[in-house]
Structure formats: C-alpha cells, structure tokens
Design a protein around this motif. Structure first.
Motif, mmCIF file in Angstrom:
data_model
loop_
_atom_site.group_PDB
_atom_site.id
_atom_site.type_symbol
_atom_site.label_atom_id
_atom_site.label_comp_id
_atom_site.label_asym_id
_atom_site.label_seq_id
_atom_site.Cartn_x
_atom_site.Cartn_y
_atom_site.Cartn_z
ATOM 1 N N THR A 11 -21.571 -2.324 70.433
ATOM 2 C CA THR A 11 -20.295 -2.923 70.824
ATOM 3 C C THR A 11 -20.041 -4.154 69.965
ATOM 4 O OG1 THR A 11 -21.388 -4.321 72.450
ATOM 5 C CG2 THR A 11 -20.601 -2.168 73.216
ATOM 6 N N GLU A 12 -18.880 -4.735 70.098
ATOM 7 C CA GLU A 12 -18.563 -5.965 69.356
ATOM 8 C C GLU A 12 -19.564 -7.066 69.711
ATOM 9 O OE1 GLU A 12 -16.588 -8.096 66.511
ATOM 10 O OE2 GLU A 12 -16.152 -6.039 67.063
ATOM 11 N N ALA A 13 -19.829 -7.244 71.004
ATOM 12 C CA ALA A 13 -20.766 -8.293 71.436
ATOM 13 C C ALA A 13 -22.186 -8.019 70.946
ATOM 14 C CB ALA A 13 -20.755 -8.404 72.963
ATOM 15 N N GLY A 14 -22.622 -6.773 71.018
ATOM 16 C CA GLY A 14 -23.968 -6.430 70.564
ATOM 17 C C GLY A 14 -24.131 -6.619 69.067
ATOM 18 N N THR A 15 -23.135 -6.196 68.294
ATOM 19 C CA THR A 15 -23.188 -6.333 66.844
ATOM 20 C C THR A 15 -23.157 -7.796 66.433
ATOM 21 O OG1 THR A 15 -22.174 -4.175 66.532
ATOM 22 C CG2 THR A 15 -22.042 -5.708 64.681
ATOM 23 N N GLU A 16 -22.294 -8.575 67.052
ATOM 24 C CA GLU A 16 -22.214 -10.002 66.719
ATOM 25 C C GLU A 16 -23.536 -10.708 66.998
ATOM 26 O OE1 GLU A 16 -19.791 -11.558 65.066
ATOM 27 O OE2 GLU A 16 -18.781 -9.626 64.948
ATOM 28 N N LEU A 17 -24.151 -10.418 68.129
ATOM 29 C CA LEU A 17 -25.437 -11.037 68.462
ATOM 30 C C LEU A 17 -26.519 -10.580 67.493
ATOM 31 C CD1 LEU A 17 -27.232 -12.777 70.238
ATOM 32 C CD2 LEU A 17 -27.500 -10.828 71.777
ATOM 33 N N ALA A 18 -26.529 -9.308 67.152
ATOM 34 C CA ALA A 18 -27.536 -8.780 66.223
ATOM 35 C C ALA A 18 -27.435 -9.479 64.871
ATOM 36 C CB ALA A 18 -27.364 -7.272 66.063
ATOM 37 N N LEU A 19 -26.241 -9.612 64.342
ATOM 38 C CA LEU A 19 -26.058 -10.217 63.031
ATOM 39 C C LEU A 19 -26.297 -11.724 63.070
ATOM 40 C CD1 LEU A 19 -22.943 -8.223 61.829
ATOM 41 C CD2 LEU A 19 -25.334 -7.906 61.150
ATOM 42 N N LYS A 20 -25.842 -12.367 64.121
ATOM 43 C CA LYS A 20 -25.995 -13.819 64.237
ATOM 44 C C LYS A 20 -27.458 -14.217 64.404
ATOM 45 C CE LYS A 20 -24.782 -17.609 67.321
ATOM 46 N NZ LYS A 20 -24.145 -17.927 68.588
ATOM 47 N N ARG A 21 -28.160 -13.525 65.261
ATOM 48 C CA ARG A 21 -29.521 -13.924 65.603
ATOM 49 C C ARG A 21 -30.578 -13.357 64.659
ATOM 50 N NH1 ARG A 21 -33.582 -15.679 65.721
ATOM 51 N NH2 ARG A 21 -35.000 -16.167 67.403
ATOM 52 N N PHE A 22 -30.404 -12.123 64.219
ATOM 53 C CA PHE A 22 -31.453 -11.471 63.454
ATOM 54 C C PHE A 22 -31.077 -11.170 62.011
ATOM 55 C CE2 PHE A 22 -32.380 -10.599 67.872
ATOM 56 C CZ PHE A 22 -33.679 -11.062 67.930
ATOM 57 N N GLY A 23 -29.829 -11.360 61.643
ATOM 58 C CA GLY A 23 -29.434 -11.107 60.266
ATOM 59 C C GLY A 23 -29.310 -9.620 59.993
#
Length: 108
Positions: A11-23
């Motif tokens: 989802t948008e929230a899952g993808t944003e968190l994945a990219l923000k936190r883990f690169g």
C-alpha cells in the motif's frame, strides 16, 4: 534457530515506510537500471526495534515477528508472502536453518 521477519503491505503507507526506514529501490519508479539499484542503500533491521517503528509497522498494516523452526516435530516453518509485500528476514547468531524461496501456483 530463529528468524526475525518484517512484512509491509504494498500500500502507499507500507511502501513509504519501507523506503523511508529501510531504503532500497521504489518499484513504482520507471528507473530499474543496475546503476540505480547499486546506489540504493538498504539498511539492516534493528535487533531491538524501537516502539515507534513497531507502531508505524502496525499502522501501515504490516507485521513484525519471530519465525521459529519446529525442530521437535521435525517440520520446517513455512511463511507465505503475498505478491508485492515488502519483506525482510534476518537470522540471529543461533540460526542454524536456512530460507528457501519458492513460487506460488495460485493465480489472481
């Protein structure tokens, strides 16, 4: 042995968190070149995730858990990853088992 697993939905929230936190590389972008992939930095999952990270994972609809092989019964642990889900699997120092990846025969 034990594996720590983090799953985030596509989802948008899952993808944003994945990219923000883990690169990593954003699959929604058109630039999938080797040069773009080599410049992305993937950070390790923390051994003890802070409460803020656990809350963010839960709010995004994700999961953070330990996966343990059932050695007593002689069975392997199985984890199904739905298509598109962000995922990280890391083993600890006592981890003596491996992860085998396979495909699914189920269609949409």
């Amino acid at each position: 042995g034990r594996k720590r697993v983090l799953l985030l939905p596509p989802t948008e929230a899952g993808t944003e968190l994945a990219l923000k936190r883990f690169g990593g590389r954003d699959p929604r972008r058109a630039d999938h070149s080797a040069a773009a992939a080599s410049t992305s930095r993937v950070r390790a999952m923390p051994a003890r995730p802070p409460l803020a990270l656990l809350n963010a994972v839960a709010e995004a609809g994700g999961y953070f858990f330990d996966l343990v092989a059932d050695d007593a019964a002689g069975r392997a642990a199985t984890l199904f990853l739905p298509r598109g889900w962000w995922h990280w699997v890391e083993g600890g120092e006592d981890c003596e088992w491996h992860v085998a990846w396979g495909g699914s025969f189920y269609s949409d």
